[in-house]
Write a protein that holds these residues in place. Sequence first.
Motif, PDB file in Angstrom:
ATOM      1  N   ASP C 163       0.807  -1.223   0.000  1.00 24.37           N
ATOM      2  CA  ASP C 163       0.000   0.000   0.000  1.00 24.37           C
ATOM      3  C   ASP C 163       0.839   1.271   0.000  1.00 24.37           C
ATOM      4  OD1 ASP C 163       0.892   0.206   2.604  1.00 24.37           O
ATOM      5  OD2 ASP C 163      -1.086   0.211   3.530  1.00 24.37           O
ATOM      6  N   ALA C 166      -0.886   3.892  -1.909  1.00 24.71           N
ATOM      7  CA  ALA C 166      -2.350   3.924  -1.778  1.00 24.71           C
ATOM      8  C   ALA C 166      -2.874   5.339  -1.551  1.00 24.71           C
ATOM      9  CB  ALA C 166      -2.793   3.008  -0.634  1.00 24.71           C
ATOM     10  N   VAL C 254      -1.562  -0.192  -4.285  1.00 25.60           N
ATOM     11  CA  VAL C 254      -2.550   0.652  -3.594  1.00 25.60           C
ATOM     12  C   VAL C 254      -3.504  -0.209  -2.760  1.00 25.60           C
ATOM     13  CG1 VAL C 254      -2.444   2.513  -5.290  1.00 25.60           C
ATOM     14  CG2 VAL C 254      -4.111   0.668  -5.605  1.00 25.60           C
ATOM     15  N   ALA C 255      -3.008  -1.331  -2.256  1.00 23.98           N
ATOM     16  CA  ALA C 255      -3.849  -2.248  -1.476  1.00 23.98           C
ATOM     17  C   ALA C 255      -3.752  -1.868   0.004  1.00 23.98           C
ATOM     18  CB  ALA C 255      -3.433  -3.692  -1.711  1.00 23.98           C
ATOM     19  N   THR C 256      -4.527  -0.892   0.373  1.00 20.49           N
ATOM     20  CA  THR C 256      -4.479  -0.319   1.717  1.00 20.49           C
ATOM     21  C   THR C 256      -4.427  -1.399   2.798  1.00 20.49           C
ATOM     22  OG1 THR C 256      -5.665   1.593   0.903  1.00 20.49           O
ATOM     23  CG2 THR C 256      -5.704   1.238   3.300  1.00 20.49           C
TER      24      THR C 256
ATOM     25  N   SER D 267     -10.186  -2.929  -1.323  1.00 20.08           N
ATOM     26  CA  SER D 267      -9.243  -1.896  -0.899  1.00 20.08           C
ATOM     27  C   SER D 267      -9.760  -0.523  -1.277  1.00 20.08           C
ATOM     28  CB  SER D 267      -7.884  -2.111  -1.571  1.00 20.08           C
ATOM     29  OG  SER D 267      -7.386  -3.398  -1.319  1.00 20.08           O
ATOM     30  N   SER D 272      -9.689  -0.861   4.170  1.00 21.15           N
ATOM     31  CA  SER D 272      -9.874  -2.116   3.443  1.00 21.15           C
ATOM     32  C   SER D 272     -10.673  -3.084   4.293  1.00 21.15           C
ATOM     33  CB  SER D 272      -8.514  -2.747   3.117  1.00 21.15           C
ATOM     34  OG  SER D 272      -7.784  -1.937   2.249  1.00 21.15           O
TER      35      SER D 272
END
Lengths: 379, 379, 379, 379
Positions: C163, C166, C254-256, D267, D272
């Motif tokens: 992230d 993100a 951007v995978a929080t 996400s 998320s």
Amino acid sequence: MTSLNIGLIGTGFMGKAHAIALRSVATAFPEVSAPVLDCLVDSDIDKAGRLAKAWGFARASDDWLAVCSDESIGIVDICTPNHLHKDMALAAIAAGKHVYCEKPLALNSADAKLICQAAAEAGVQTSMGFNYACSPLITLAREMIAAGELGEIFSFRGSYFEDYMASPEVPFSWRCLRSQGGAGALADLGTHLLNMAEYLLGPIADVFGALDTRHHQRRDPPSGEMRDVENEDIAQVLLCFERGISGSMEISRVATGRKCGLCFEISGSKGSLVFDQERMNEIRFYAAGDATGRQGFRTILAGPQHPDYSAFCPAPGHGLGINDLKVIEVRNLLRAIETGTPVDEDFANGYRVQLLVDAIEKSAEQQQWLKVSSLGLDA
Amino acid sequence: MTSLNIGLIGTGFMGKAHAIALRSVATAFPEVSAPVLDCLVDSDIDKAGRLAKAWGFARASDDWLAVCSDESIGIVDICTPNHLHKDMALAAIAAGKHVYCEKPLALNSADAKLICQAAAEAGVQTSMGFNYACSPLITLAREMIAAGELGEIFSFRGSYFEDYMASPEVPFSWRCLRSQGGAGALADLGTHLLNMAEYLLGPIADVFGALDTRHHQRRDPPSGEMRDVENEDIAQVLLCFERGISGSMEISRVATGRKCGLCFEISGSKGSLVFDQERMNEIRFYAAGDATGRQGFRTILAGPQHPDYSAFCPAPGHGLGINDLKVIEVRNLLRAIETGTPVDEDFANGYRVQLLVDAIEKSAEQQQWLKVSSLGLDA
Amino acid sequence: MTSLNIGLIGTGFMGKAHAIALRSVATAFPEVSAPVLDCLVDSDIDKAGRLAKAWGFARASDDWLAVCSDESIGIVDICTPNHLHKDMALAAIAAGKHVYCEKPLALNSADAKLICQAAAEAGVQTSMGFNYACSPLITLAREMIAAGELGEIFSFRGSYFEDYMASPEVPFSWRCLRSQGGAGALADLGTHLLNMAEYLLGPIADVFGALDTRHHQRRDPPSGEMRDVENEDIAQVLLCFERGISGSMEISRVATGRKCGLCFEISGSKGSLVFDQERMNEIRFYAAGDATGRQGFRTILAGPQHPDYSAFCPAPGHGLGINDLKVIEVRNLLRAIETGTPVDEDFANGYRVQLLVDAIEKSAEQQQWLKVSSLGLDA
Amino acid sequence: MTSLNIGLIGTGFMGKAHAIALRSVATAFPEVSAPVLDCLVDSDIDKAGRLAKAWGFARASDDWLAVCSDESIGIVDICTPNHLHKDMALAAIAAGKHVYCEKPLALNSADAKLICQAAAEAGVQTSMGFNYACSPLITLAREMIAAGELGEIFSFRGSYFEDYMASPEVPFSWRCLRSQGGAGALADLGTHLLNMAEYLLGPIADVFGALDTRHHQRRDPPSGEMRDVENEDIAQVLLCFERGISGSMEISRVATGRKCGLCFEISGSKGSLVFDQERMNEIRFYAAGDATGRQGFRTILAGPQHPDYSAFCPAPGHGLGINDLKVIEVRNLLRAIETGTPVDEDFANGYRVQLLVDAIEKSAEQQQWLKVSSLGLDA
């Protein structure tokens, strides 16, 4: 077998759970006769009437004593606050009813013994509402231990952590009074864990307890004044099982973040089991005999290979819930009535657990190890 | 600061871990001067020579006493079996060396006190190899507790479970002898957990112990005969911290399936922390103040926001290992030498922990609560 | 073997990780000769000088080209931003150096092929810094698959989620430019996952890609103005392995909440493996052949039974960190140089991965399945 | 409202689950009128009779067509194999019944559209048995997304993995035939996941599919001969939602070890969510706005703060099961009938999902992206 009429006393958390279970038990387990939801009892007759209608009971009452001796009733089901269990159970037994009672059976072991003996003499079937022990994966655990899959057992480590009284803002209630709740965390949560330990590993012979109250006063809603809390928030217990292994327990109602954290770890020479009720559909099993480099705790998901699961679902991993456990508990009682063979968790167990609670409290007071048998109350 | 010459005694598990840490400490922490890997000591001179070359030491020796008093040596690092710690530490201190010693400091608290006092009088810096307390997430936990992020602390529940002696087939070794290993699980694992508890929550005032040996005999490899195991496989402890909270611990070297299960749960009025060393890059934090319906244990992954992590990696979640913790430990000692400010885990802590071990053993023997101060050994 | 002099170019995240690894490799793995930390290169000569001292390098330079052809240097180690890899690698190869390069090898497969061919012609040993594939549990996974422990493989499902980009507040950097970073998430994270997939299951034959940019502009720190992001934040890939099984991948920067989420699940007729780099010391293994009712994913903890773990620690479950993986990577290169046998992850793999990245990008643009071989660039 | 008579067709997995839910719905949710368990239908009249008695149905039948048009019946509940849904639903609708149907609604979207339109024209209420979407934590997830708690959504990654057909020994069944099961994993599992994705994030606009069959033949029990499997074991899907975000899915019925692995990760810029149906009482929530160094995925346990949970239990963390979800589903239908407001998952959704399945299959065949609207079947 003829279906039996149920008189259910209490409409709170457990009252509703019992109502749901009584209603669906015969669908899940077609081999038992569906009980008849006859009479719902609450001291508030309006509430009793309203809920009787909603829950499918034929009638409502605010007179538990009358219901206990009502000829049409076959099973009295007690879901009231702790201090009422004794009189209700005795009345129901006196009238020859089978009795199903939420834990704890009584506020102390002397009372529990009295009830237990009355039931034995009356020859009625009884059942304690210990919820968790009849869970498919717990029954599996018992079978695995009995079959030697863990080898020689080395130790038991248990805990039951919840946080429903963690905040100082939680108001004073009957649970804080010895005269109504009996012990604190021990009575409310510890009874489950003590029963679980004996269910899995047999009788506990000796205990050493330590009790701790973190919130000494709580505000009483009606008066707005602070009142003294009379029982413990946290109980710590060391113990020895009759089979010669040692164990430990910690029980807390102020364990912030834990919601239903009944956990245990049992270690043995061939394997170990780890369980957490918050993930009731999983049990972790370590098999020491697995190939080198491939060993690890297996997360076994409950499925139809495990006891009673398939009554609810033929597919593994789909998950049971707490209310399903009550269905199994009810089935056990109905089957016991039908066959005349007592359930695993009957009033004798309710008494055992109360004996342990008393021993732990006395040990904590005396700050010494105590033989459970030394209480002089053994049946 | 001038770089100091290291004399490292012992080439086993910890000897190698120290060697790796000593070699990379200044790369991870450029602010300290790299120590000089001068002399590696093993009673087997060939092994010492071979490993000295491999590990980058300038020379090898089989004479630890000579190394302890060698003028060129600045730090003596002791990684030998437990019963050798005392004489080596005393010799090094007598020669004015700074000393880094694996746990336990000694086989009993009287010896530990002696060493501790000698170090204090000599004015040398000391460090205990407690490994886990200097981990980024543990230091974070201490900071959170000190800052009140958990509110009022309610309880501490700890365990350290490993299974390296779970099998009855594990042979007899020096660890089974009181004269060489001291206590059993308590000395080997419990010392870590006791130190951790005091690191996080301050001094322990009272203890109640129970000890259990599951394998009473083990086969001795040279003779092939069964020998008596002289110390415990499992230790259970109830305790009270000076700050007025209760705690419990269980330590086992026969917990089948557990490999490095140093775990604790600390509950407080505002939050809780749950840790398991087997997942050393995670700590679980429950914040009671989170919005209703959004509360839950957060799995915090170690990252550069946490103490010392960024020395190894600027990216969160990439993970440190056990050897990195030794690097932090070495950095702490070098910094202490440079600044004259003792490390958190110095010999005084080594003595504290040994005092606790002795108190637990005595309590178990007497089957009663014991004030740690009652041992009459306090500094 | 004679120790080789190292010239390390770059002092960032990876530069430091390499420095630590180069310094401790021979302690962990005494069978290789310790490399000599000769020259540290940074375009900022002051920084180079300062860190060279701290990290134990004999000297510093700001002239990478000179170092690449310096006679005393045996290995050139490239830890600079992506777009510099090509020229540095070619220069080092031209001077007959062994080369160790962080991923990606180049900005496109044509360049990667060029480098790869040059290395092959020069006969030097090369190594890609893919970090994760040489982890003990990944090597275990490869061995298990090769040995048939999973039976016939059915599918591969992978992801690499981080992230670090993100937030829309993350500033513009060279990573956002095609001319300097190449692809986006694919180049930075996807290269690891693509390599991992081929490491475990062999060559990928066909790909179908879809790319997505969530933040189309970012603020450029020097100017304070918004600049266009030229590459993807998210890449989704369907793929077919040559061995005839299908797979899928998703890669996101951007995978929080994800910090190092390189994950995969491989399902086979006899078993499955599940891995998450955030818990790099665990792999989950399901053995379909376990007894009925006892099946479940086993959490295998890394230990000395697994490849290379014991070089760091003789005790299972104590945990390695990301930097330890670089130590294994360095050992692999040194061993390759010594034996003349290429490492598993050499420049040929770097090229393979770049070919896959290019194929995915082209497929995404054309919105059709693409044979990797159709790029016409195969060696 | 007057209680409605139920005609339940089918007595398998879902038949029983529906029976349990129909029986306990009004106890859990007193605000709805308990339906009357009137007629249980099975093609085997003996089985129908036996189970009707056990499950509390007033009568039994083997004539579904008669039941569908029986005047006394208010709701027809369809729990039969997939290929029978169409005729039964149409018959029930034609007779003006409300209809509750297990997924998939039909074998293809043309049929589903037909049913859907018939229902709309008849003005009856309908409900699809999608199970999982009405779960407390899923409804919570939808509310959180709608309220912006995740900020701008970046991506959806879903999977539904089970292993009930992983073994080559699993016999041939109607599920393997297009004429009876329709699609394979897509129809059986994918329908759940597709519905879930649209429930949470709105309509899917475009799809790209890839299908894979791992076991091309299975042994047919009656004949003992191998028969061709006509549909996929694994489906991989890339997709774009109308709201402009991309997603991916993988669905497998051969994912060894997975039992009910319906998982997703969503996400967003502010947070998320991660969910796994095998732990249906937990959802993991990462809040990017948490304090630095205190961020982590929170494991939220289902509790009374979440939609519909308190109908079953007032205490958090005690856990619901799969059958409880069916109770919620039934409550939704009864409420819809009472209020005239359709349920979230009605036949229109059943049609939507079938449209998506068809589009994915067509896309896989054509190996190109497909607009769902291009099927020319939109309502």
